[in-house]
Design a protein around this motif. Structure first.
Motif, PDB file in Angstrom:
ATOM      1  N   UNK A   1      30.374  15.615  -6.465  1.00  0.00           N
ATOM      2  CA  UNK A   1      29.350  16.611  -6.196  1.00  0.00           C
ATOM      3  C   UNK A   1      29.911  17.781  -5.382  1.00  0.00           C
ATOM      4  N   UNK A   2      29.464  18.972  -5.702  1.00  0.00           N
ATOM      5  CA  UNK A   2      29.862  20.174  -4.976  1.00  0.00           C
ATOM      6  C   UNK A   2      28.905  20.373  -3.804  1.00  0.00           C
ATOM      7  N   UNK A   3      29.429  20.580  -2.593  1.00  0.00           N
ATOM      8  CA  UNK A   3      28.535  20.781  -1.448  1.00  0.00           C
ATOM      9  C   UNK A   3      27.656  22.011  -1.625  1.00  0.00           C
ATOM     10  N   UNK A   4      26.381  21.861  -1.323  1.00  0.00           N
ATOM     11  CA  UNK A   4      25.430  22.959  -1.477  1.00  0.00           C
ATOM     12  C   UNK A   4      25.328  23.729  -0.161  1.00  0.00           C
ATOM     13  N   UNK A   5      26.195  24.692   0.017  1.00  0.00           N
ATOM     14  CA  UNK A   5      26.208  25.505   1.224  1.00  0.00           C
ATOM     15  C   UNK A   5      25.749  26.917   0.891  1.00  0.00           C
ATOM     16  N   UNK A   6      24.760  27.392   1.611  1.00  0.00           N
ATOM     17  CA  UNK A   6      24.309  28.766   1.430  1.00  0.00           C
ATOM     18  C   UNK A   6      25.222  29.741   2.147  1.00  0.00           C
ATOM     19  N   UNK A   7      25.725  29.310   3.296  1.00  0.00           N
ATOM     20  CA  UNK A   7      26.679  30.109   4.064  1.00  0.00           C
ATOM     21  C   UNK A   7      27.511  29.170   4.926  1.00  0.00           C
ATOM     22  N   UNK A   8      28.655  29.643   5.387  1.00  0.00           N
ATOM     23  CA  UNK A   8      29.524  28.823   6.222  1.00  0.00           C
ATOM     24  C   UNK A   8      29.061  28.892   7.673  1.00  0.00           C
ATOM     25  N   UNK A   9      29.073  27.745   8.374  1.00  0.00           N
ATOM     26  CA  UNK A   9      28.666  27.753   9.781  1.00  0.00           C
ATOM     27  C   UNK A   9      29.651  28.502  10.679  1.00  0.00           C
ATOM     28  N   UNK A  10      30.876  28.617  10.249  1.00  0.00           N
ATOM     29  CA  UNK A  10      31.908  29.363  10.975  1.00  0.00           C
ATOM     30  C   UNK A  10      32.798  30.075   9.951  1.00  0.00           C
ATOM     31  N   UNK A  11      33.495  31.160  10.324  1.00  0.00           N
ATOM     32  CA  UNK A  11      34.370  31.852   9.362  1.00  0.00           C
ATOM     33  C   UNK A  11      35.431  30.941   8.751  1.00  0.00           C
ATOM     34  N   UNK A  12      35.871  29.925   9.504  1.00  0.00           N
ATOM     35  CA  UNK A  12      36.788  28.922   8.981  1.00  0.00           C
ATOM     36  C   UNK A  12      36.112  27.567   9.141  1.00  0.00           C
ATOM     37  N   UNK A  13      35.889  26.890   8.029  1.00  0.00           N
ATOM     38  CA  UNK A  13      35.112  25.651   8.006  1.00  0.00           C
ATOM     39  C   UNK A  13      35.901  24.592   7.259  1.00  0.00           C
ATOM     40  N   UNK A  14      35.871  23.336   7.739  1.00  0.00           N
ATOM     41  CA  UNK A  14      36.657  22.257   7.139  1.00  0.00           C
ATOM     42  C   UNK A  14      35.759  21.137   6.634  1.00  0.00           C
ATOM     43  N   UNK A  15      36.200  20.504   5.539  1.00  0.00           N
ATOM     44  CA  UNK A  15      35.548  19.300   5.016  1.00  0.00           C
ATOM     45  C   UNK A  15      36.594  18.225   4.802  1.00  0.00           C
ATOM     46  N   UNK A  16      36.304  16.998   5.292  1.00  0.00           N
ATOM     47  CA  UNK A  16      37.179  15.849   5.101  1.00  0.00           C
ATOM     48  C   UNK A  16      36.567  14.926   4.051  1.00  0.00           C
ATOM     49  N   UNK A  17      37.371  14.464   3.115  1.00  0.00           N
ATOM     50  CA  UNK A  17      36.885  13.545   2.098  1.00  0.00           C
ATOM     51  C   UNK A  17      37.937  12.481   1.806  1.00  0.00           C
ATOM     52  N   UNK A  18      37.496  11.218   1.759  1.00  0.00           N
ATOM     53  CA  UNK A  18      38.335  10.113   1.323  1.00  0.00           C
ATOM     54  C   UNK A  18      37.850   9.695  -0.057  1.00  0.00           C
ATOM     55  N   UNK A  19      38.653   9.947  -1.068  1.00  0.00           N
ATOM     56  CA  UNK A  19      38.245   9.765  -2.461  1.00  0.00           C
ATOM     57  C   UNK A  19      38.976   8.562  -3.051  1.00  0.00           C
ATOM     58  N   UNK A  20      38.267   7.477  -3.232  1.00  0.00           N
ATOM     59  CA  UNK A  20      38.882   6.239  -3.706  1.00  0.00           C
ATOM     60  C   UNK A  20      39.270   6.339  -5.176  1.00  0.00           C
ATOM     61  N   UNK A  21      38.373   6.874  -5.990  1.00  0.00           N
ATOM     62  CA  UNK A  21      38.617   6.967  -7.431  1.00  0.00           C
ATOM     63  C   UNK A  21      39.141   8.343  -7.809  1.00  0.00           C
ATOM     64  N   UNK A  22      39.621   8.460  -9.032  1.00  0.00           N
ATOM     65  CA  UNK A  22      39.974   9.778  -9.577  1.00  0.00           C
ATOM     66  C   UNK A  22      38.680  10.536  -9.832  1.00  0.00           C
ATOM     67  N   UNK A  23      38.540  11.707  -9.233  1.00  0.00           N
ATOM     68  CA  UNK A  23      37.292  12.458  -9.350  1.00  0.00           C
ATOM     69  C   UNK A  23      37.576  13.913  -9.706  1.00  0.00           C
TER      70      UNK A  23
END
Length: 265
Positions: A13-35
């Motif tokens: 799934x693509x994150x549904x962000x209307x705007x970034x909370x900061x000019x530089x924003x990070x997301x961490x994801x641990x992906x077990x399967x091929x996605x």
């Protein structure tokens, strides 16, 4: 799908962000399967990076590949898909500001050195709404400075627009071990070998032979990262011998298949 014949992946799934909370924003994801994500765009610049695993970004211009020592810039407004190998530790950075927009155009793969890697890791530990005017904000600026001057590397596979060549390239992405010559392909595509050779070079910047070799080498990264034996990888990519695969790999990546992923600390 990734340009290595792998078609078994789940949708992310693509994150549904209307705007970034900061000019530089990070997301961490641990992906077990091929996605993989569906094709999409967003209004900010994205850096796709994996501490572990191999990433593929597909656009209309071509395919871009990043093992852990590399990352992929995706400019704002560029339609793209992102695929990852199983057991990927992904760190996505989203940038929204005049500096990043001017520096990042289209897609490109960059080298992530030790300093930049550790800056990414530390930044990803910060709270979402970090203090922009304090130490965390200065860390974000140092990270951005390092990313914008990072060295670009040629881990991309350009795609032609000519329908005949695109049909050929799509087939080879699914069947990288196919060894038919361009002469053989010309008989199926309704164009002379000379015409196809000229079009291929004009539309991709590579000869057919060089393009197919790059396809095979980039497609080998996931299997090598999973620890598959070099001989199996070489044969699966269409090489007739392990020694030929190792020589081509070393020439393109600057390291042997056995040492390439050991560079990651």
């Amino acid at each position: 799908m990734p340009a290595n014949g792998q078609s078994q992946w789940c949708e992310r799934q693509i994150p549904q962000l209307q705007q970034l909370p900061r000019p530089l924003f990070a997301r961490n994801e641990s992906l077990v399967s091929a996605v993989g994500t569906p094709r999409h765009t967003h209004s900010w610049v994205q850096l796709s990076y994996a501490i572990r695993g191999v990433l593929h970004v597909h656009t209309s211009e071509g395919n871009f590949v990043a093992p852990p020592q590399r990352a992929i810039w995706i400019s704002a407004g560029t339609e793209h898909e992102v695929f990852s190998s199983p057991h990927t530790e992904m760190r996505s950075l989203y940038l929204n500001g005049p500096s990043s927009s001017c520096e990042v155009i289209g897609c490109r793969v960059i080298e992530i050195d030790i300093l930049t890697r550790e800056l990414i890791r530390r930044f990803c530990e910060l709270p979402v709404e970090y203090d922009e005017k304090g130490p965390d904000g200065r860390l974000a600026q140092v990270l951005l400075d390092q990313l914008l001057v990072a060295r670009e590397v040629s881990l991309s596979l350009p795609l032609p627009s000519d329908p005949r060549l695109l049909r050929l390239c799509r087939f080879l992405q699914e069947n990288p071990d196919d060894s038919r010559t361009l002469l053989k392909w010309s008989q199926n595509l309704g164009a002379s070998e000379k015409t196809l050779r000229r079009l291929f070079l004009r539309e991709t910047g590579l000869t057919f032979r060089a393009w197919r070799q790059r396809l095979r080498l980039l497609g080998s990264l996931e299997a090598l990262e999973r620890g598959q034996r070099v001989t199996q990888v070489a044969l699966g990519c269409g090489y007739e011998s392990t020694s030929a695969f190792i020589a081509a790999f070393r020439l393109y990546f600057g390291a042997t298949p056995g040492n390439f992923f050991s560079e990651v600390a």
